[in-house]
Write a protein that holds these residues in place. Structure first.
Motif, PDB file in Angstrom:
ATOM      1  N   GLY A   3       0.806  -1.217   0.000  1.00  0.00           N
ATOM      2  CA  GLY A   3       0.000   0.000   0.000  1.00  0.00           C
ATOM      3  C   GLY A   3       0.833   1.257   0.000  1.00  0.00           C
ATOM      4  O   GLY A   3       0.392   2.313  -0.453  1.00  0.00           O
ATOM      5  N   ASP A   4       2.068   1.190   0.508  1.00  0.00           N
ATOM      6  CA  ASP A   4       2.928   2.378   0.531  1.00  0.00           C
ATOM      7  C   ASP A   4       3.160   2.909  -0.879  1.00  0.00           C
ATOM      8  O   ASP A   4       3.087   4.102  -1.133  1.00  0.00           O
ATOM      9  N   LEU A   7      -0.169   4.397  -2.989  1.00  0.00           N
ATOM     10  CA  LEU A   7      -0.875   5.633  -2.645  1.00  0.00           C
ATOM     11  C   LEU A   7      -0.616   6.784  -3.620  1.00  0.00           C
ATOM     12  O   LEU A   7      -1.578   7.428  -4.083  1.00  0.00           O
ATOM     13  N   GLN A  78       2.684   9.905   2.069  1.00  0.00           N
ATOM     14  CA  GLN A  78       1.654   8.865   2.011  1.00  0.00           C
ATOM     15  C   GLN A  78       0.373   9.330   2.704  1.00  0.00           C
ATOM     16  O   GLN A  78      -0.729   9.142   2.178  1.00  0.00           O
ATOM     17  N   LEU A  82      -3.331   9.859   1.064  1.00  0.00           N
ATOM     18  CA  LEU A  82      -4.493   9.137   1.568  1.00  0.00           C
ATOM     19  C   LEU A  82      -5.618  10.099   1.922  1.00  0.00           C
ATOM     20  O   LEU A  82      -6.793   9.851   1.619  1.00  0.00           O
ATOM     21  N   SER A 112      -9.266   0.050   0.765  1.00  0.00           N
ATOM     22  CA  SER A 112      -8.866  -0.609   2.021  1.00  0.00           C
ATOM     23  C   SER A 112      -8.208  -1.953   1.738  1.00  0.00           C
ATOM     24  O   SER A 112      -7.255  -2.348   2.415  1.00  0.00           O
ATOM     25  N   LEU A 115      -4.711  -1.326   0.468  1.00  0.00           N
ATOM     26  CA  LEU A 115      -3.770  -0.866   1.502  1.00  0.00           C
ATOM     27  C   LEU A 115      -3.525  -1.908   2.585  1.00  0.00           C
ATOM     28  O   LEU A 115      -2.716  -1.669   3.489  1.00  0.00           O
ATOM     29  N   SER A 118      -0.106  -2.767   4.014  1.00  0.00           N
ATOM     30  CA  SER A 118       0.549  -1.727   4.810  1.00  0.00           C
ATOM     31  C   SER A 118      -0.303  -1.446   6.043  1.00  0.00           C
ATOM     32  O   SER A 118      -1.331  -0.773   5.962  1.00  0.00           O
ATOM     33  N   ASN A 121      -0.942   2.343   6.781  1.00  0.00           N
ATOM     34  CA  ASN A 121      -1.870   3.058   5.911  1.00  0.00           C
ATOM     35  C   ASN A 121      -3.302   2.528   6.047  1.00  0.00           C
ATOM     36  O   ASN A 121      -4.268   3.296   6.000  1.00  0.00           O
ATOM     37  N   TRP A 122      -3.455   1.212   6.229  1.00  0.00           N
ATOM     38  CA  TRP A 122      -4.794   0.667   6.435  1.00  0.00           C
ATOM     39  C   TRP A 122      -5.408   1.212   7.719  1.00  0.00           C
ATOM     40  O   TRP A 122      -6.571   1.619   7.750  1.00  0.00           O
TER      41      TRP A 122
END
Length: 581
Positions: A3-4, A7, A78, A82, A112, A115, A118, A121-122
């Motif tokens: 997920g990093d 984004l 990031q 987001l 979701s 991500l 990660s 981030n989630w």
């Protein structure tokens, strides 16, 4: 890829396909039929593209993880990406088009899933969704301006500005869509291979946050009876086991304050399952339940006849004289059923048993909250306020035991008598004035403790006969005596009195001594009353001396004059009862 790395690419995708439909200030979306059609096509493209990335991530996860960890943007970038993505999608939830709202919600759920690798981030995404929900609800209930977000979430002002900008046209429908998104995220997690752990921790997180949110909102401005009844229904649906969980024999441990927290991840599976029914969550659920009930009881002029009669009880309804089933009646009925579940007795048991059970219940109730100070004083202040409310509701009625058989209010006022609770509170602190002083000078609890003492001292002085006639149960007084005796035994000059050894068979009374037994029982009761008064008096007067000494040296953190005056009034009344000493 994780997920990093996704984004920044996701942010560019949203900006390219969706931003052209936003107004210049990016705070609203105005749609014509043709524009709505084109927007739906763009939303479909975004969703399909995200699904492609998710499949690629699943296939190439091993190789991509190394690359993405090297190439991933810094945490600040990031987070900004987001927030922009989420703000744009939440804005589309406020559009007057169910198709656009549905498509935007699907994309948030897909994000979701994207991500998920990660954790950071989630977690940030889910927290942001909860923040949006809280901002919307606060705004609609007019509890506070939308800019005053919950500081517990630790979001920066820039993030708040981004989210606030997209919520200008939010309504209850928007809040419902956010809740549905959170439910769909949970549903996706359940379908994962490691669903047992993920489901438990996520469900724990969501229910914990929901309980926190409702409890916080309950301290806002006026909340309608309809809303309060819906909250009670929610408590019954999701927290019934916590509301009815026995409060007797409460056991505490070092991790008590962490129970119920979704961030306690280093626990075994069995401990994680237990956390869902933790003491922490039980305290919150009961406090919210009481706040809802007492708010309904204090409501005036707002008929709730059409409200859903959740968990209605015929026997309870028959005990309420209000034929319109008002909010006040609903509050009394809910409390009555809750008391019945915990006390498990009827009024037919007799007056003495009624009083004894209420005092035992009050002690167990206090013990439940005693090891979580912030909730302790919240619930104590709530009950003092409720007592005043009940006095107004019951004003003009004869307060006899016969009335209590027909009126729920007398049961509630007896079980939560502020004088009884104050006595029990001091007893649970072992009448240690130093503990009270620590509370008063605490940065977090000082004002709450001072307010509670002021209000209890006012009630105590105005109902002095109740205070001096209260009797802490004999076992509690013996326990306190043993603690004090232990201190003396530790002294070098202590000598045991052999005459006080365990009694032999000759010392037990015969059947012919029944009158003497009754007399002895009465003497023991009088002794408990005397000891309870003396212990409470010594504790509060010692507290007065300590506060005066600190105030004289300018060491007390705030002006305690009002508290000193109340304690002086208490001391004056005590001086008129030297015969108790």
């Amino acid at each position: 890829m994780t997920g990093d790395w996704e984004l920044p690419r996701l942010c560019r995708l949203i900006e390219e396909l969706l931003r052209p439909y936003f107004e210049q200030d990016a705070g609203s979306v105005s749609l014509t039929r043709e524009k709505e059609k084109n927007l739906l096509i763009s939303l479909s493209k975004v969703y399909r593209e995200i699904q492609v990335w998710i499949r690629e991530m699943e296939v190439d996860s091993d190789e991509e993880t190394v690359v993405s960890e090297c190439l991933s943007a810094d945490a600040h970038e990031q987070h900004n990406c987001l927030m922009k993505v989420l703000a744009d999608l939440i804005l589309l939830l406020t559009v007057d088009s169910q198709y656009v709202q549905h498509s935007a919600g699907k994309i948030v759920v897909a994000v979701s899933e994207l991500l998920a690798p990660s954790v950071r981030n989630w977690d940030s995404l889910v927290r942001s969704l909860w923040m949006c929900l809280e901002l919307i609800v606060k705004h609609l209930l007019s509890c506070s301006p939308i800019s005053n977000a919950n500081e517990d979430l630790h979001f920066g002002s820039s993030s708040l500005m981004v989210l606030n900008r997209c919520l200008g046209n939010a309504d209850w429908s928007t809040a419902a869509h956010v809740i549905q998104i959170l439910r769909n995220i949970l549903k996706n997690l359940k379908e994962e291979s490691d669903e047992n752990r993920a489901k438990q921790s996520t469900f724990q997180y969501f229910t914990h946050k929901l309980l926190m949110l409702l409890l916080r909102l309950s301290y806002g401005t006026h909340i309608s009876c309809t809303t309060l009844v819906s909250w009670l229904q929610l408590l019954h649906d999701h927290f019934e086991e916590l509301l009815l969980k026995p409060m007797s024999k409460v056991k505490t441990c070092q991790n008590d304050c962490l129970e119920g927290s979704p961030f306690l991840s280093s626990v075994s599976e069995g401990e994680a399952q237990h956390m869902g029914h933790s003491l922490h969550s039980q305290r919150q659920a009961i406090l919210l339940f009481l706040r809802c009930c007492f708010s309904l009881i204090s409501s005036t002029g707002e008929n709730t006849k059409q409200l859903p009669k959740a968990h209605n009880s015929l026997s309870a309804v028959n005990m309420v004289s209000d034929p319109d089933f008002s909010g006040r009646s609903k509050g009394f009925i809910e409390l009555y059923k809750w008391f019945q579940a915990h006390l498990r007795y009827s009024f037919l048991c007799g007056k003495e048993m009624h009083v004894d059970k209420c005092i035992l219940f009050a002690r167990s109730f206090l013990q439940l909250y005693l090891h979580e100070d912030d909730l302790l004083f919240k619930v104590l202040l709530q009950l003092v306020t409720a007592s005043s409310c009940l006095e107004q509701q019951l004003e003009g009625k004869k307060q006899t035991y016969q009335d209590a058989e027909e009126d729920i209010g007398f049961l509630v006022s007896n079980a939560f008598s502020p004088v009884n609770l104050f006595h029990l509170f001091l007893s649970e602190l072992h009448y240690d004035h130093q503990v009270l002083l620590d509370y008063l000078i605490s940065k977090d609890l000082g004002i709450s403790c001072a307010e509670y003492l002021l209000r209890c001292l006012r009630v105590t002085c105005s109902t002095w006969h109740l205070f001096i006639e209260f009797s802490v149960d004999e076992n509690a007084m013996h326990s306190l005596s043993r603690k004090k005796q232990k201190i003396l035994e530790d002294g070098p000059d202590f000598q045991a009195d052999q005459s006080s050894a365990s009694p032999t068979m000759d010392t037990y009374p015969s059947l012919n001594d029944k009158v003497k037994i009754d007399t002895d029982s009465s003497c023991k009761q009088n002794e408990c009353i005397r000891l309870a008064f003396i212990e409470a008096k010594d504790c509060l007067l010692s507290l007065k001396v300590s506060i005066e000494n600190l105030h004289r040296k300018n060491l007390f953190p705030y002006n305690p004059k009002a508290l000193i005056q109340r304690l002086a009034k208490f001391e004056e009344l005590c001086s008129n009862h030297d015969d108790f000493s």
